[in-house]
Scaffold this motif. Structure first.
Motif, mmCIF file in Angstrom:
data_model
loop_
_atom_site.group_PDB
_atom_site.id
_atom_site.type_symbol
_atom_site.label_atom_id
_atom_site.label_comp_id
_atom_site.label_asym_id
_atom_site.label_seq_id
_atom_site.Cartn_x
_atom_site.Cartn_y
_atom_site.Cartn_z
ATOM 1 N N GLU A 338 0.826 -1.207 0.000
ATOM 2 C CA GLU A 338 0.000 0.000 0.000
ATOM 3 C C GLU A 338 0.862 1.258 0.000
ATOM 4 O O GLU A 338 0.573 2.229 -0.704
ATOM 5 N N ARG A 399 -12.973 13.035 1.177
ATOM 6 C CA ARG A 399 -13.251 11.601 1.010
ATOM 7 C C ARG A 399 -13.008 10.842 2.308
ATOM 8 O O ARG A 399 -13.763 9.929 2.664
ATOM 9 N N LYS A 403 -15.880 8.622 4.195
ATOM 10 C CA LYS A 403 -15.704 7.183 4.404
ATOM 11 C C LYS A 403 -15.653 6.835 5.887
ATOM 12 O O LYS A 403 -16.088 5.755 6.298
ATOM 13 N N GLN A 406 -19.119 6.545 7.043
ATOM 14 C CA GLN A 406 -19.690 5.294 6.544
ATOM 15 C C GLN A 406 -19.265 4.108 7.409
ATOM 16 O O GLN A 406 -20.079 3.243 7.749
ATOM 17 N N GLU A 480 -3.308 9.588 2.330
ATOM 18 C CA GLU A 480 -3.584 8.595 1.295
ATOM 19 C C GLU A 480 -3.636 7.190 1.876
ATOM 20 O O GLU A 480 -4.513 6.396 1.542
ATOM 21 N N GLU A 483 -6.828 6.668 3.843
ATOM 22 C CA GLU A 483 -7.977 6.399 2.975
ATOM 23 C C GLU A 483 -7.957 4.953 2.496
ATOM 24 O O GLU A 483 -8.997 4.278 2.466
ATOM 25 N N LYS A 484 -6.787 4.455 2.134
ATOM 26 C CA LYS A 484 -6.690 3.059 1.703
ATOM 27 C C LYS A 484 -7.052 2.109 2.838
ATOM 28 O O LYS A 484 -7.690 1.071 2.624
ATOM 29 N N LEU A 486 -9.144 2.741 5.275
ATOM 30 C CA LEU A 486 -10.602 2.781 5.380
ATOM 31 C C LEU A 486 -11.240 1.916 4.300
ATOM 32 O O LEU A 486 -12.208 1.173 4.567
ATOM 33 N N ASP A 487 -10.725 2.008 3.072
ATOM 34 C CA ASP A 487 -11.269 1.201 1.978
ATOM 35 C C ASP A 487 -11.144 -0.284 2.279
ATOM 36 O O ASP A 487 -12.056 -1.076 1.981
ATOM 37 N N LYS A 488 -10.001 -0.679 2.860
ATOM 38 C CA LYS A 488 -9.791 -2.091 3.182
ATOM 39 C C LYS A 488 -10.832 -2.599 4.181
ATOM 40 O O LYS A 488 -11.420 -3.655 4.001
ATOM 41 N N LEU A 490 -13.729 -1.259 4.950
ATOM 42 C CA LEU A 490 -15.083 -1.189 4.394
ATOM 43 C C LEU A 490 -15.350 -2.338 3.426
ATOM 44 O O LEU A 490 -16.443 -2.910 3.410
ATOM 45 N N SER A 491 -14.354 -2.709 2.647
ATOM 46 C CA SER A 491 -14.554 -3.732 1.625
ATOM 47 C C SER A 491 -14.407 -5.151 2.156
ATOM 48 O O SER A 491 -15.041 -6.070 1.657
#
Length: 624
Positions: A338, A399, A403, A406, A480, A483-484, A486-488, A490-491
């Motif tokens: 990452e 963003r 997130k 969320q 950055e 954010e990654k 958070l994406d991990k 969440l997904s």
């Protein structure tokens, strides 16, 4: 003149005065009588205080504990009078406040006031609103001899009797012992949590009693907590838990931690070598072992448990493993990839920053000397400034906030982005523009801009003044990566139904293990708990239900937390990842503890982003 003024000696501080001898002697008596009290006597004193507040000098006390309470009251009154006398003298008052013996006395006073109920304005009279007619404390063993011969006790011989005193209402100790031996005890509802003596026709009489726990579970929890030394520092192996066979609730099976959680060693420690620089590794295997260990120790600490609870623990462990494995594996093991991804995205910016850092290391021999601007230093700075002006960090911050909201909606893995604000980055960006305009714009016509020659005029830049150039890059990388991260989560996090299951399972485990710890051998009679702050009418063990835990704890169990915070100097951001690490019994309640992984910039040297593991188990109230 300023230097002369600064050189003037400051007036000496007033010397502390010795305390009056009679006060010093009283403070010495406190040390002699109350220092290093522990073990059984300490326990008996904790039980005696709340009883003494209601009953005074007469009653079924432990004599040694009663004498200590009486001695304290005498000393406290005398010390209070002496303190009032000298408080009128400012210097003496200051000397008193600085005195170590007086500080020790105040610590004892606060402690005894707390456990007695004086600080809270509550007392054992609040159990019914009227003063009990008597109590059993010294003879509590006689009470349990009778209780153990009754039908109200647990069949599990490994459990303890947990009540510390019995409050009597219109009955004698012998009435209570007889009723227990003859199984002639009924009970009121949970709202009163009183035991009622029945007559020979099994009808309620006016005689009642209350079984009361007076130590807020600290005595028992203290024993339990000896199991929870650090799994790393203490080298303690997991204690086998107890789980019931499918055939009978009477035949518990011992399971190893690995059997209880059923986790395989899926990750290899060597992977972490490149991540945790100069740190002892905390691998995913060690991480899950800590969870396994704490779960099995919880079970062992309270003796045998119902099969349904054992099954719930197994389900909870399995579901928790799904989430933590995904989060831990995808975030921590993917850390290098990452970070490389972020660096690739901002290759020009990162490359310019790295080149500038190298230039700063070789430009001057002395580390604190100003930086001399050279052709390459000028070019790399120009590239960095250009890239800084291009980056839309406002959109990136927006963003992250969206997130985070969320992720917070699932309530089991939360975020904290309160420190993020555009002003910090804008301030750094403005400083970069100021540095450029102050030191580099005047050189625009210099030959060194296009050729590798000495810059004219010679330009020197203070190293500390140049640091914002580095801070900007570090913060963009932090944002950055956050954010990654958070994406991990969440997904790859579990579904909402899985999250609800985990929370519900934790509540069940918490309530039932707490019930086992609080009620111990008492399976069928109501219990009241008093900790010097409030009266808790717990009802019977089976009534100490999930709903009571939800009401008290708010169902606030969380698997982890991700937050981004400013460094102490306010110049760069640090990402913190908390993940559940173990469960402990504290004051008879199951409490989650968390581990911390710091994803941070090294502000002293290279300003590169790296992960550092803090293996200390952090209590829930320090995380959320």
């Amino acid at each position: 003149m300023d230097s002369i003024e600064e050189a003037k000696p400051k007036p000496p501080k007033a010397a502390l005065l010795p305390l009056p001898k009679d006060l010093s002697d009283l403070l010495d008596e406190v040390v002699v009588n109350f220092d290093k009290i522990d073990g059984p006597l300490d326990t008996k004193i904790k039980e005696t205080w709340p009883l003494y507040v209601v009953f005074g000098d007469g009653g079924n006390y432990h004599i040694d504990a009663l004498s200590k309470v009486q001695k304290w009251i005498q000393l406290d009154q005398k010390i209070g009078l002496k303190v009032n006398e000298i408080s009128k003298e400012p210097l003496l008052k200051l000397s008193l406040e600085k005195n170590e013996l007086y500080k020790g006395y105040l610590a004892y006073k606060n402690h005894y006031d707390s456990i007695s109920g004086i600080n809270s304005g509550t007392s054992l009279e609040d159990v019914t609103g009227t003063k009990p007619t008597g109590f059993i404390n010294k003879d509590i063993t006689k009470f349990y001899e009778a209780f153990n011969s009754s039908q109200y006790k647990s069949k599990d011989k490994s459990k303890e009797n947990t009540g510390d005193a019995v409050l009597l209402y219109g009955c004698s100790p012998d009435d209570v012992y007889s009723a227990l031996k003859n199984n002639k005890v009924g009970s009121t509802g949970k709202e009163e949590s009183l035991c009622v003596i029945m007559d020979n026709n099994n009808k309620e009489t006016s005689k009642k009693f209350a079984i009361v726990s007076l130590k807020a579970g600290k005595g028992r929890a203290g024993r339990v907590l000896t199991f929870f030394n650090s799994i790393f520092g203490g080298g303690i192996n997991a204690v086998p838990g107890l789980r019931y066979s499918q055939n009978s609730d009477e035949n518990p099976q011992k399971l190893t931690p690995a059997e209880l959680l059923g986790t395989s060693e899926s990750y290899i420690a060597e992977i972490f070598q490149d991540i945790y620089v100069d740190k002892q590794l905390l691998t995913e295997v060690e991480f899950m072992n800590a969870l396994r260990s704490s779960l099995t120790k919880l079970v062992t600490a309270v003796g045998k448990i119902p099969k349904a609870l054992a099954d719930t623990i197994g389900e909870f462990a399995g579901n928790l493993k799904k989430i933590t494995n995904k989060v831990f594996g995808s975030i921590v093991l993917g850390f290098k990839d990452e970070i490389q991804s972020v660096k690739t995205k901002y290759f020009t910016l990162v490359n310019a920053e790295e080149n500038l850092r190298k230039e700063m290391e070789i430009t001057n021999e002395g580390k604190d000397d100003p930086i001399k601007v050279t052709h390459s230093f000028y070019i790399n700075t120009a590239v960095l400034v250009r890239e800084v002006r291009k980056i839309n960090y406002e959109s990136l911050i927006g963003r992250i906030v969206q997130k985070s909201k969320q992720l917070d909606n699932n309530k089991i893995f939360v975020t904290d982005v309160q420190d993020i604000d555009e002003s910090t980055i804008t301030g750094i960006k403005n400083n970069i523009n100021n540095i450029w305009n102050t030191y580099f714009v005047p050189l625009k016509d210099s030959t060194c801009v296009t050729k590798k020659v000495t810059c004219e005029p010679i330009t020197l830049i203070d190293r500390d003044a140049f640091k914002p150039m580095i801070y900007f890059n570090s913060n963009i990388v932090a944002f950055e990566f956050f954010e990654k991260l958070l994406d991990k989560v969440l997904s790859q996090g579990s579904s909402l139904s899985d999250q609800k299951n985990i929370k519900d399972e934790f509540i069940k485990i918490s309530s039932q293990i707490s019930a086992e710890a609080i009620f111990g051998k008492n399976d069928s009679l109501p219990l009241i708990k008093y900790d010097g702050k409030k009266i808790q009418r717990l009802g019977k063990k089976k009534e100490y239900s999930i709903t009571s835990i939800v009401e008290e704890k708010g169902g606030d169990f969380k698997v982890g937390k991700i937050e981004i915070k400013k460094s102490k100097d306010g110049n760069y951001f640090i990402v913190y990842l908390y993940l559940i690490f173990e469960l402990q019994i504290v004051d008879d309640e199951v409490v989650p503890y968390y581990s911390l992984v710091e994803l941070r910039n090294d502000s002293k040297s290279s300003f590169t982003f790296k992960a550092e593991v803090n293996k200390t188990a952090i209590p829930q109230d320090k995380v959320f």
